[in-house]
Scaffold this motif. Structure first.
Motif, PDB file in Angstrom:
ATOM      1  N   TYR A 120      25.515 -20.403  81.096  1.00 19.36           N
ATOM      2  CA  TYR A 120      25.021 -19.504  80.051  1.00 19.36           C
ATOM      3  C   TYR A 120      25.825 -19.606  78.751  1.00 19.36           C
ATOM      4  O   TYR A 120      25.712 -18.761  77.869  1.00 19.36           O
ATOM      5  N   ARG A 121      26.606 -20.655  78.603  1.00 22.22           N
ATOM      6  CA  ARG A 121      27.386 -20.877  77.389  1.00 22.22           C
ATOM      7  C   ARG A 121      26.518 -21.488  76.299  1.00 22.22           C
ATOM      8  O   ARG A 121      25.448 -22.064  76.555  1.00 22.22           O
ATOM      9  N   THR A 122      26.987 -21.372  75.057  1.00 23.16           N
ATOM     10  CA  THR A 122      26.410 -22.139  73.963  1.00 23.16           C
ATOM     11  C   THR A 122      27.132 -23.490  73.907  1.00 23.16           C
ATOM     12  O   THR A 122      28.200 -23.663  74.501  1.00 23.16           O
ATOM     13  N   ILE A 123      26.560 -24.461  73.177  1.00 24.19           N
ATOM     14  CA  ILE A 123      27.226 -25.762  73.071  1.00 24.19           C
ATOM     15  C   ILE A 123      28.609 -25.589  72.444  1.00 24.19           C
ATOM     16  O   ILE A 123      29.608 -26.092  72.945  1.00 24.19           O
ATOM     17  N   ASP A 124      28.652 -24.877  71.316  1.00 21.46           N
ATOM     18  CA  ASP A 124      29.922 -24.635  70.624  1.00 21.46           C
ATOM     19  C   ASP A 124      30.504 -23.297  71.054  1.00 21.46           C
ATOM     20  O   ASP A 124      29.767 -22.337  71.315  1.00 21.46           O
ATOM     21  N   ARG A 125      31.808 -23.236  71.084  1.00 27.02           N
ATOM     22  CA  ARG A 125      32.478 -21.977  71.335  1.00 27.02           C
ATOM     23  C   ARG A 125      32.263 -21.033  70.150  1.00 27.02           C
ATOM     24  O   ARG A 125      32.185 -21.463  69.003  1.00 27.02           O
ATOM     25  N   VAL A 126      32.172 -19.750  70.426  1.00 26.91           N
ATOM     26  CA  VAL A 126      32.098 -18.743  69.366  1.00 26.91           C
ATOM     27  C   VAL A 126      33.514 -18.205  69.143  1.00 26.91           C
ATOM     28  O   VAL A 126      34.164 -17.726  70.077  1.00 26.91           O
ATOM     29  N   TRP A 127      33.986 -18.310  67.909  1.00 22.54           N
ATOM     30  CA  TRP A 127      35.331 -17.855  67.548  1.00 22.54           C
ATOM     31  C   TRP A 127      35.217 -16.476  66.885  1.00 22.54           C
ATOM     32  O   TRP A 127      34.756 -16.371  65.751  1.00 22.54           O
ATOM     33  N   PRO A 128      35.622 -15.411  67.540  1.00 22.16           N
ATOM     34  CA  PRO A 128      35.463 -14.071  66.975  1.00 22.16           C
ATOM     35  C   PRO A 128      36.092 -13.911  65.593  1.00 22.16           C
ATOM     36  O   PRO A 128      35.536 -13.234  64.728  1.00 22.16           O
ATOM     37  N   ALA A 129      37.235 -14.547  65.366  1.00 23.99           N
ATOM     38  CA  ALA A 129      37.931 -14.378  64.094  1.00 23.99           C
ATOM     39  C   ALA A 129      37.148 -14.958  62.922  1.00 23.99           C
ATOM     40  O   ALA A 129      37.287 -14.491  61.789  1.00 23.99           O
ATOM     41  N   LEU A 130      36.315 -15.965  63.170  1.00 26.86           N
ATOM     42  CA  LEU A 130      35.579 -16.593  62.080  1.00 26.86           C
ATOM     43  C   LEU A 130      34.598 -15.619  61.445  1.00 26.86           C
ATOM     44  O   LEU A 130      34.450 -15.592  60.222  1.00 26.86           O
ATOM     45  N   ARG A 131      33.940 -14.849  62.269  1.00 23.41           N
ATOM     46  CA  ARG A 131      32.995 -13.875  61.712  1.00 23.41           C
ATOM     47  C   ARG A 131      33.713 -12.939  60.739  1.00 23.41           C
ATOM     48  O   ARG A 131      33.191 -12.580  59.692  1.00 23.41           O
ATOM     49  N   GLN A 132      34.906 -12.508  61.061  1.00 22.76           N
ATOM     50  CA  GLN A 132      35.614 -11.498  60.288  1.00 22.76           C
ATOM     51  C   GLN A 132      36.315 -12.061  59.052  1.00 22.76           C
ATOM     52  O   GLN A 132      36.791 -11.299  58.218  1.00 22.76           O
ATOM     53  N   LYS A 133      36.371 -13.386  58.930  1.00 23.94           N
ATOM     54  CA  LYS A 133      37.041 -13.995  57.787  1.00 23.94           C
ATOM     55  C   LYS A 133      36.124 -14.067  56.574  1.00 23.94           C
ATOM     56  O   LYS A 133      34.932 -14.363  56.696  1.00 23.94           O
ATOM     57  N   ALA A 134      36.698 -13.845  55.401  1.00 24.36           N
ATOM     58  CA  ALA A 134      35.968 -14.137  54.169  1.00 24.36           C
ATOM     59  C   ALA A 134      35.798 -15.647  54.088  1.00 24.36           C
ATOM     60  O   ALA A 134      36.747 -16.403  54.355  1.00 24.36           O
ATOM     61  N   LYS A 135      34.585 -16.080  53.731  1.00 25.19           N
ATOM     62  CA  LYS A 135      34.321 -17.518  53.732  1.00 25.19           C
ATOM     63  C   LYS A 135      33.182 -17.849  52.785  1.00 25.19           C
ATOM     64  O   LYS A 135      32.267 -17.041  52.572  1.00 25.19           O
ATOM     65  N   LEU A 136      33.240 -19.035  52.223  1.00 31.14           N
ATOM     66  CA  LEU A 136      32.103 -19.564  51.493  1.00 31.14           C
ATOM     67  C   LEU A 136      31.144 -20.161  52.510  1.00 31.14           C
ATOM     68  O   LEU A 136      31.571 -20.762  53.505  1.00 31.14           O
ATOM     69  N   VAL A 137      29.858 -20.000  52.268  1.00 29.61           N
ATOM     70  CA  VAL A 137      28.840 -20.498  53.193  1.00 29.61           C
ATOM     71  C   VAL A 137      27.852 -21.358  52.422  1.00 29.61           C
ATOM     72  O   VAL A 137      27.412 -21.003  51.332  1.00 29.61           O
ATOM     73  N   LEU A 138      27.509 -22.505  53.007  1.00 27.30           N
ATOM     74  CA  LEU A 138      26.701 -23.494  52.309  1.00 27.30           C
ATOM     75  C   LEU A 138      25.574 -23.973  53.221  1.00 27.30           C
ATOM     76  O   LEU A 138      25.841 -24.470  54.328  1.00 27.30           O
ATOM     77  N   PRO A 139      24.328 -23.851  52.808  1.00 25.81           N
ATOM     78  CA  PRO A 139      23.250 -24.446  53.590  1.00 25.81           C
ATOM     79  C   PRO A 139      23.415 -25.963  53.651  1.00 25.81           C
ATOM     80  O   PRO A 139      23.779 -26.591  52.653  1.00 25.81           O
ATOM     81  N   ASP A 140      23.159 -26.526  54.803  1.00 27.41           N
ATOM     82  CA  ASP A 140      23.288 -27.975  54.973  1.00 27.41           C
ATOM     83  C   ASP A 140      22.379 -28.724  54.003  1.00 27.41           C
ATOM     84  O   ASP A 140      22.843 -29.521  53.188  1.00 27.41           O
ATOM     85  N   ILE A 141      21.076 -28.465  54.061  1.00 23.71           N
ATOM     86  CA  ILE A 141      20.105 -29.176  53.221  1.00 23.71           C
ATOM     87  C   ILE A 141      19.699 -28.261  52.073  1.00 23.71           C
ATOM     88  O   ILE A 141      19.207 -27.157  52.281  1.00 23.71           O
ATOM     89  N   GLY A 157      14.617 -35.380  47.131  1.00 20.22           N
ATOM     90  CA  GLY A 157      15.839 -35.221  46.345  1.00 20.22           C
ATOM     91  C   GLY A 157      16.835 -34.216  46.887  1.00 20.22           C
ATOM     92  O   GLY A 157      17.879 -33.989  46.262  1.00 20.22           O
ATOM     93  N   SER A 158      16.553 -33.597  48.038  1.00 20.94           N
ATOM     94  CA  SER A 158      17.506 -32.650  48.607  1.00 20.94           C
ATOM     95  C   SER A 158      18.774 -33.366  49.057  1.00 20.94           C
ATOM     96  O   SER A 158      18.749 -34.547  49.418  1.00 20.94           O
ATOM     97  N   LEU A 159      19.877 -32.633  49.028  1.00 18.68           N
ATOM     98  CA  LEU A 159      21.177 -33.172  49.402  1.00 18.68           C
ATOM     99  C   LEU A 159      21.649 -32.528  50.702  1.00 18.68           C
ATOM    100  O   LEU A 159      21.221 -31.438  51.062  1.00 18.68           O
ATOM    101  N   ARG A 160      22.573 -33.200  51.381  1.00 20.93           N
ATOM    102  CA  ARG A 160      23.158 -32.644  52.593  1.00 20.93           C
ATOM    103  C   ARG A 160      24.619 -32.310  52.343  1.00 20.93           C
ATOM    104  O   ARG A 160      25.418 -33.186  52.017  1.00 20.93           O
ATOM    105  N   TYR A 161      24.933 -31.045  52.471  1.00 20.31           N
ATOM    106  CA  TYR A 161      26.304 -30.555  52.291  1.00 20.31           C
ATOM    107  C   TYR A 161      27.000 -30.528  53.646  1.00 20.31           C
ATOM    108  O   TYR A 161      27.345 -29.477  54.171  1.00 20.31           O
ATOM    109  N   GLN A 162      27.200 -31.691  54.228  1.00 24.28           N
ATOM    110  CA  GLN A 162      27.812 -31.783  55.544  1.00 24.28           C
ATOM    111  C   GLN A 162      29.334 -31.798  55.438  1.00 24.28           C
ATOM    112  O   GLN A 162      29.905 -32.074  54.384  1.00 24.28           O
ATOM    113  N   ALA A 163      29.994 -31.508  56.565  1.00 24.32           N
ATOM    114  CA  ALA A 163      31.454 -31.431  56.560  1.00 24.32           C
ATOM    115  C   ALA A 163      32.081 -32.738  56.097  1.00 24.32           C
ATOM    116  O   ALA A 163      33.049 -32.730  55.327  1.00 24.32           O
ATOM    117  N   GLN A 164      31.529 -33.874  56.557  1.00 24.06           N
ATOM    118  CA  GLN A 164      32.131 -35.151  56.171  1.00 24.06           C
ATOM    119  C   GLN A 164      32.008 -35.405  54.674  1.00 24.06           C
ATOM    120  O   GLN A 164      32.836 -36.111  54.087  1.00 24.06           O
TER     121      GLN A 164
END
Length: 241
Positions: free
Chosen positions: A123-144, A199-206
């Motif tokens: 019943y796990r997700t593929i990626d682990r859920v990190w509780p601290a990430l939700r609570q952190k201030a962060k910039l968020v970027l749509p991939d496409i 013309g859409s761009l991908r804002y991927q981590a790499q």
């Protein structure tokens, strides 16, 4: 394609500026959670069957605007123990609502590759859920995206898999937001990114990790104030100036 002039400019940036993650202390790029079964783990609204603390607000790519976020009321069903964030799953015996919900979808969840590899953690997700990430201030970027869509989450949401995030101990995030919305960065994204049809761009981590930015400590207080003031502006010229 990158013409000779753009190539020379990119080389100039490489010689002059550090990479994004080296531009200020504890600056990190990451991606939101991949579940392997979004139809199970992502809810369009809270589910009364499931315990409330197992449902956390989830930010989708379509929720992101540069001026403010417009949350679409999605929730992530979180099977991970939020107490220590060590990656262990909650005991379903202690969460009868979550257990009943997971058992409804057990056949589908157990058929996933990640579940076959870890049958006891079906019943796990593929990626682990990190509780601290939700609570952190962060910039968020749509991939496409068309370019320059950089939102700011003060610490309310967990990002979905098609949302990239940036945290920093040192950067004031409004300042970094303005820099990332500038034509200086957009040129780099276009050079490094996979371009999609239309013309859409991908804002991927790499791609984000290749960006060159001024080091935080090299910027004057006046520049920092000016950048912060235009972080959510619709005036691209004001940001670039």
């Amino acid at each position: 394609t990158t013409d000779a002039g753009e190539y020379a400019f990119l080389s100039h940036l490489k010689d002059r500026f550090p990479l994004l993650e080296d531009s200020a202390t504890e600056t990190h790029v990451g991606i939101g959670v991949a579940t392997g079964a979004d139809h199970v783990f992502i809810l369009g609204q809270k589910n009364e069957m499931i315990e409330e603390d197992r449902q956390i607000p989830l930010l989708m790519a379509s929720d992101i605007r540069s001026d403010q976020l417009e949350w679409s009321n999605h929730y992530l069903v979180n099977p991970y123990d939020s107490e220590d964030g060590d990656g262990s799953l909650v005991n379903l015996v202690e969460y009868p609502g979550l257990r009943a919900y997971m058992e409804i979808h057990a056949i589908q969840l157990k058929a996933r590759y990640v579940a076959r590899n870890f049958p006891h953690n079906w019943y796990r997700t593929i990626d682990r859920v990190w509780p601290a990430l939700r609570q952190k201030a962060k910039l968020v970027l749509p991939d496409i995206q068309s370019g320059g869509v950089i939102g700011l989450d003060p610490g309310h949401y967990y990002p979905h898999h098609n949302v990239y995030w940036i945290t920093s101990q040192e950067w004031p995030l409004r300042v970094l937001q303005a820099l990332l919305r500038s034509s200086l960065v957009l040129l780099q994204i276009r050079a490094f990114s996979v371009q999609m049809r239309g013309g859409s761009l991908r804002y991927q981590a790499q791609t984000l990790r290749k960006l060159r930015l001024p080091a935080y400590r090299q910027l004057s207080w006046k520049t920092l104030e000016d950048l912060s003031a235009v972080a959510t502006s619709k005036d691209q010229q004001a940001i670039d100036d």
